[in-house]
Design a protein around this motif. Structure first.
Motif: not given
Length: 492
Positions: A212-215, A220-226, A301-308
């Motif tokens: 769903k997130l592009g593989g 890993f790319s999204a997490a690395g950037d974050a 991170y790839a799913a753009h989840i933000t949590v409290a």
């Protein structure tokens, strides 16, 4: 996180919760012993020592990999990245320890009818103070651990849209009742369902979520950037300063894991030493599962989840990417994953209280049936205490105490294990080492704000290591010194 009740997810959640409740109450008639009635402590607290390889595999895996593990490991990976993966080498190192030590411990316990680690220690050293120290450490270290199972359940109940304390309290009352009725057989039977559900949830997640997130490349790319944006001691790989604390955390945690009353209860309930060896060989399958669970922290991170709160990451990920019915199934798996270890933990603590407090100090003439009655009542008190703990104290306090519990329980390792291999140490030396280890570990932990690692400055350089392992080394050194000075011999 949702603010309205997700009725579809809640319906699925309730269905599976009712299923395990029925199994829990029905477990009292499962695999009963012909030698002893159900009111014998070995029957209630150890399942009659009758569990074979498959049952032990599910039971030990069920109480070792808890609901809080499913919530906390991805949360830690989400927060700091690679450092959160220390749980993987820890659960690899633990099984050679189990293979080497636990069959010997089982033989001693089975031969003498021991139910707890403190029983084993008293049987070997004939020291009531040392027995008391080991039992007290086990009970105190277990209480916040049970409370943390409630944290895992609380998170998924909130993800269903439910608010207030009543749902959590109702779930724990049900747990208390069927544990009272069936003892260790209840979590052992439920563990089959729990583990199957967790495996389904994780395998589906690690296949479908990346699709769903592009593989995985995108994940890993999204997490690395974050992590790059966050800075500090975060990232997809360890910083050089993290290697020593990572390694010592893994080793110390592995040595502590099977000193807890709940994991030892699963060991003592096995029907043979060979059963334990087989489990040490095949239980690493759970390590694979844990590694897959940890990856959910990167996927957020790839799913753009933000949590409290970081603890909300896994439920938020499932709510965002899966249909309601599967989210309900996943949340039920996590909640049931709280029930199994919480039940075994309360049984382990009740066994300790009954055998090592009540029997020696209150009623030395108590019958086996009387022991079982006391243990059943204490298991209820332990669960109520944990529930009160989590309802009226901040969650961070429960987590902090659990971290301290790991430091404390590791200090029982010399007393429980050393005598299995050599008889050089006496009770006074081991008790002295235990006391110094407990005090030093507690002081170091409190000085660091109840963190599990401490930094030592040596020659102007800083070295950070797991506090529990540091305290254990001091524990052993003190025991050696006292033994050399006192010259005490172990009693036969």
């Amino acid at each position: 996180m949702p603010t309205e009740i997700n009725w579809t997810a809640l319906g699925v959640f309730i269905f599976f919760f009712v299923l395990v409740t029925v199994l829990g109450f029905g477990a009292s008639r499962w695999m009963g012993s012909k030698q002893k009635d159900g009111n014998h402590l070995e029957e209630w607290g150890l399942g009659g020592r009758n569990f074979g390889a498959w049952i032990t595999w599910f039971l030990v895996g069920g109480d070792f990999y808890t609901a809080y593990t499913v919530i906390a490991v991805p949360a830690l990976v989400y927060a700091v990245g690679a450092y959160g993966f220390f749980a993987l080498p820890y659960t690899i190192l633990v099984y050679p320890i189990v293979y080497t030590i636990m069959p010997k411990l089982w033989h001693v316990a089975q031969k003498a009818g021991h139910v707890t680690a403190a029983d084993v220690v008293f049987g070997r050293y004939r020291s009531r103070p040392l027995e008391f120290a080991i039992a007290l450490t086990g009970v105190v270290a277990t209480m916040p651990y049970i409370a943390l199972q409630l944290v895992g359940m609380e998170v998924v109940i909130k993800a269903l849209g439910l608010t207030g304390e009543l749902p959590l309290a109702a779930a724990f009352v049900i747990l208390a009742l069927y544990t009272y009725a069936a003892g260790l057989r209840a979590p052992a039977l439920i563990a089959f369902v729990k583990d199957l559900m967790i495996y389904i949830v994780v395998l589906v997640a690690v296949v479908l979520v990346p699709m769903k997130l592009g593989g995985y490349g995108a994940v890993f790319s999204a997490a690395g950037d974050a992590f790059a944006a966050k800075g500090g001691a975060t990232g997809l790989t360890l910083k050089s300063a993290q290697i020593l604390p990572f390694a010592t955390l893994a080793l110390g945690s592995a040595m502590a894991a099977f000193m807890y009353p709940h994991t030892l209860t699963g060991i003592f309930a096995a029907n043979s030493a060979d059963t334990i060896r087989k489990n040490a060989v095949f239980l690493p399958a759970y390590t694979i599962l844990l590694g897959l669970i940890a990856l959910l922290g990167f996927m957020a991170y790839a799913a753009h989840i933000t949590v409290a709160s970081n603890n909300d990451v896994v439920p938020a990920l499932f709510n965002a990417l899966f249909p309601s019915w599967f989210s309900g199934f996943a949340f039920a798996a996590i909640a049931i994953g709280a029930l199994v270890p919480a039940a075994v933990m309360s049984i382990g603590a009740a066994n300790l209280f009954t055998r090592n407090f009540w029997k020696p100090y209150v009623n030395p003439a108590v019958t086996p049936a009387g022991e079982a009655k006391v243990a059943k009542l204490v298991s209820l008190v332990v669960k109520v205490g944990a529930l009160v703990f989590i309802l009226f104290l901040p969650t961070k306090f429960a987590l902090d105490l659990q971290l301290l519990g790991g430091v404390w329980i590791l200090q029982t390792f010399p007393s429980v294990v050393f005598g299995l291999f050599f008889g050089w140490f006496g009770a006074r030396a081991l008790l002295s080492g235990w006391a110094v280890g407990i005090i030093a570990g507690s002081l170091l932990a409190f000085s660091d704000g109840i963190k599990p690692v401490h930094t030592f400055i040596i020659g102007g350089d800083g070295y950070t290591a797991y506090t529990g392992l540091t305290a254990l080394l001091l524990n052993i050194v003190i025991a050696i010194i006292v033994q050399l000075v006192a010259g005490e011999k172990r009693k036969a």
